[in-house]
Enzyme design. Structure first.
Site, PDB file in Angstrom:
ATOM      1  N   PRO A  16       0.846  -1.191   0.000  1.00 29.33           N
ATOM      2  CA  PRO A  16       0.000   0.000   0.000  1.00 29.33           C
ATOM      3  C   PRO A  16       0.881   1.241   0.000  1.00 29.33           C
ATOM      4  O   PRO A  16       1.755   1.381   0.861  1.00 29.33           O
ATOM      5  CB  PRO A  16      -0.790  -0.125   1.311  1.00 29.33           C
ATOM      6  CG  PRO A  16       0.090  -0.943   2.210  1.00 29.33           C
ATOM      7  CD  PRO A  16       0.876  -1.862   1.309  1.00 29.33           C
ATOM      8  N   MET A  17       0.675   2.134  -0.978  1.00 29.56           N
ATOM      9  CA  MET A  17       1.495   3.345  -1.069  1.00 29.56           C
ATOM     10  C   MET A  17       0.609   4.537  -1.392  1.00 29.56           C
ATOM     11  O   MET A  17      -0.077   4.549  -2.424  1.00 29.56           O
ATOM     12  CB  MET A  17       2.578   3.180  -2.138  1.00 29.56           C
ATOM     13  CG  MET A  17       3.653   2.174  -1.771  1.00 29.56           C
ATOM     14  SD  MET A  17       4.874   1.923  -3.089  1.00 29.56           S
ATOM     15  CE  MET A  17       3.957   0.839  -4.198  1.00 29.56           C
ATOM     16  N   ALA A  18       0.627   5.520  -0.505  1.00 29.99           N
ATOM     17  CA  ALA A  18      -0.205   6.706  -0.670  1.00 29.99           C
ATOM     18  C   ALA A  18       0.147   7.421  -1.969  1.00 29.99           C
ATOM     19  O   ALA A  18       1.322   7.629  -2.285  1.00 29.99           O
ATOM     20  CB  ALA A  18      -0.024   7.649   0.513  1.00 29.99           C
ATOM     21  N   GLN A  70      -6.030  -0.744   4.105  1.00 32.60           N
ATOM     22  CA  GLN A  70      -5.123  -0.357   5.186  1.00 32.60           C
ATOM     23  C   GLN A  70      -5.627   0.921   5.854  1.00 32.60           C
ATOM     24  O   GLN A  70      -5.958   1.891   5.174  1.00 32.60           O
ATOM     25  CB  GLN A  70      -3.701  -0.115   4.676  1.00 32.60           C
ATOM     26  CG  GLN A  70      -2.724   0.158   5.833  1.00 32.60           C
ATOM     27  CD  GLN A  70      -1.330   0.518   5.378  1.00 32.60           C
ATOM     28  OE1 GLN A  70      -1.098   1.605   4.880  1.00 32.60           O
ATOM     29  NE2 GLN A  70      -0.391  -0.408   5.567  1.00 32.60           N
ATOM     30  N   CYS A 101       4.430   3.872   8.438  1.00 29.45           N
ATOM     31  CA  CYS A 101       4.623   5.091   7.656  1.00 29.45           C
ATOM     32  C   CYS A 101       5.592   6.030   8.375  1.00 29.45           C
ATOM     33  O   CYS A 101       5.356   6.420   9.524  1.00 29.45           O
ATOM     34  CB  CYS A 101       3.299   5.804   7.419  1.00 29.45           C
ATOM     35  SG  CYS A 101       3.489   7.336   6.451  1.00 29.45           S
ATOM     36  N   LYS A 141       1.422  -3.829   9.289  1.00 28.72           N
ATOM     37  CA  LYS A 141       2.663  -3.527   8.566  1.00 28.72           C
ATOM     38  C   LYS A 141       3.488  -2.597   9.439  1.00 28.72           C
ATOM     39  O   LYS A 141       2.993  -1.564   9.884  1.00 28.72           O
ATOM     40  CB  LYS A 141       2.380  -2.875   7.212  1.00 28.72           C
ATOM     41  CG  LYS A 141       3.636  -2.641   6.371  1.00 28.72           C
ATOM     42  CD  LYS A 141       3.278  -2.111   4.979  1.00 28.72           C
ATOM     43  CE  LYS A 141       4.517  -2.098   4.068  1.00 28.72           C
ATOM     44  NZ  LYS A 141       5.517  -1.102   4.482  1.00 28.72           N
TER      45      LYS A 141
END
Length: 329
Positions: A16-18, A70, A101, A141
Site C-alpha cells: 500500500p502506497m499513498a 489499510q 509510515c 505492517k
C-alpha cells in the site's frame, strides 16, 4: 499462504502506497501477477468524521479479492469505529494497520511508525481494530523501530500475535532511515523464526531476483513489493518466474508498455475523473519511461498532461520516436 481464514493465491503482494496504489494501478498489478493488493492508507479519523473524499480510497475492484484495506491512526475509539466502517462499506478480505509510515506529519502525530514508540498503545490500537473488524482478519505492517537504538519489531510482533493479529509485514528499515540505506533482512528472518503467524518480507525488492532472494534468505511466507513496482508492474511476473526457478521474462517492448500505461490512466479517469487522473498520471508515466534513452523531451511533455487527449498524443509520439530505443529490458 493463509492469513486467518483467507488464502492468498501467491506470495506476491503489492505494498500500500499513498498516492500510488489507487484502484487503477492495483487493477493493472493484479492482471500482471500480484496475488494480493492493499489500498492506499485510509485515515480512521477521516472515516469517523465521514469525510467523503476518503471513501473512494478504500473501494476494492470487483475482481480484487483477496484484497485488503489499510487504515492508520492512533485514537483507540476511532480505530475501532474506522475498522467497523471499512468492514461494512468496503467489505475487504483483510484489514491492515499501518504501523510503518515514516512521513513526519504522520509519524510525529503518533500514527504510522509513531506507534513504535509506544508498544502498549500499538497493542491497544490492534485490539480496537480487531474488535471493529468483527472477524475479518487483521494484519499489521511495521518497521524495525523508531531508530537503530530502539529496534522493537520482534517484541511488538510477539505481542500482536498473542492479541490475534493474523499476519505481519516487516519493512527492514527504521522510521529515521525513511528509505535511505539498506533494508536489514536479518530481522525479517528472526521474526519468521519467532512467530507462528505468516510474515511478509518488505524492503529493497527492485527485481524479480530480489523477490526470490528475500524469500530464500528470510524464509518469509510472502514478499511485499513497493518502490520496485514504479513503472514496472511486470515485476510480479518476473518475481514469480524467479521463485519458480524459470527463465525471467523481459518487460514487453516500449510500445506495449505505453499501452498498459494508457489503460491504467483510462481506468483512473473512470474512477476519479479525467482531471485528477491526468494530473496523477504525470508521475506514473515518467516512471514507465525510466531507463528509456532519449526520453527527456517526452518526460517534459508528460509533465504538462491535463487531459486524456494529451495522454494519447504523447503516447503516439513516444511510440513513433522511441519504439526502437534500447532500454534495460
Amino acid at each position: 499462504m493463509r492469513i486467518g481464514s483467507v488464502t492468498l493465491p501467491s506470495p506476491l503482494v503489492l505494498a500500500p502506497m499513498a498516492g500510488v496504489t489507487d484502484l487503477a494501478f492495483r487493477t493493472i498489478c493484479r492482471q500482471l501477477g500480484a496475488g494480493y493488493t492493499i489500498t492506499e492508507m485510509v485515515s480512521a479519523k477521516a472515516l469517523c468524521y465521514q469525510d467523503k473524499k476518503t471513501l473512494p480510497l478504500m473501494e476494492l475492484g470487483a475482481e480484487e479479492h483477496p484484497g485488503g484495506v489499510q487504515i492508520f491512526g492512533s485514537d483507540i475509539p476511532c480505530m475501532e469505529e474506522g475498522a467497523a466502517i471499512v468492514r461494512e462499506v468496503a467489505r475487504p478480505d483483510i484489514i491492515d494497520i499501518n504501523m510503518g509510515c515514516p512521513v513526519p506529519k504522520v509519524a510525529n502525530n503518533g500514527d504510522g511508525s509513531g506507534l513504535l514508540r509506544d508498544l502498549d498503545k500499538a497493542c491497544r490500537v490492534a485490539e480496537a481494530v480487531i474488535r471493529g473488524a468483527q472477524g475479518t482478519p487483521v494484519t499489521v505492517k511495521m518497521r524495525l523501530g523508531w531508530d537503530k537504538g530502539n529496534i522493537v519489531c520482534l517484541e511488538l510482533a510477539r505481542m500482536l500475535q498473542d492479541l490475534g493479529v493474523a499476519a505481519i509485514t516487516l519493512h527492514g528499515r527504521t522510521k529515521v532511515q525513511m528509505y535511505a540505506g539498506t533494508a536489514n533482512w536479518d530481522y525479517i528472518r528472526e521474526m519468521k523464526q519467532a512467530l507462528s503467524i505468516p510474515v511478509i518480507a518488505n524492503g529493497d525488492v527492485f527485481s524479480g531476483q530480489d523477490a526470490a532472494r528475500i524469500l530464500r534468505y528470510t524464509g518469509a511466507d510472502g514478499v511485499m513489493i513497493a518502490r520496485g513496482v514504479f513503472g514496472n508492474p511486470w515485476i510480479f511476473q518476473q518475481a514469480q518466474a524467479a521463485i519458480d526457478g524459470k527463465p525471467i521474462p523481459s518487460r514487453p517492448p516500449l510500445a506495449q508498455r505505453c499501452e498498459i500505461a494508457v489503460r491504467q490512466f483510462e481506468l483512473a479517469a473512470r474512477n476519479k475523473g479525467e482531471k485528477i487522473a491526468c494530473l496523477e498520471a504525470r508521475k506514473h508515466y515518467a516512471w514507465y519511461l525510466k531507463g528509456v534513452p532519449y526520453a527527456g523531451y517526452w518526460k517534459g511533455e508528460i509533465s504538462k498532461i491535463t487531459t486524456l487527449a494529451d495522454v494519447y498524443r504523447v503516447t503516439a509520439g513516444i511510440q513513433r520516436e522511441l519504439r526502437d530505443a534500447q532500454d534495460d529490458g
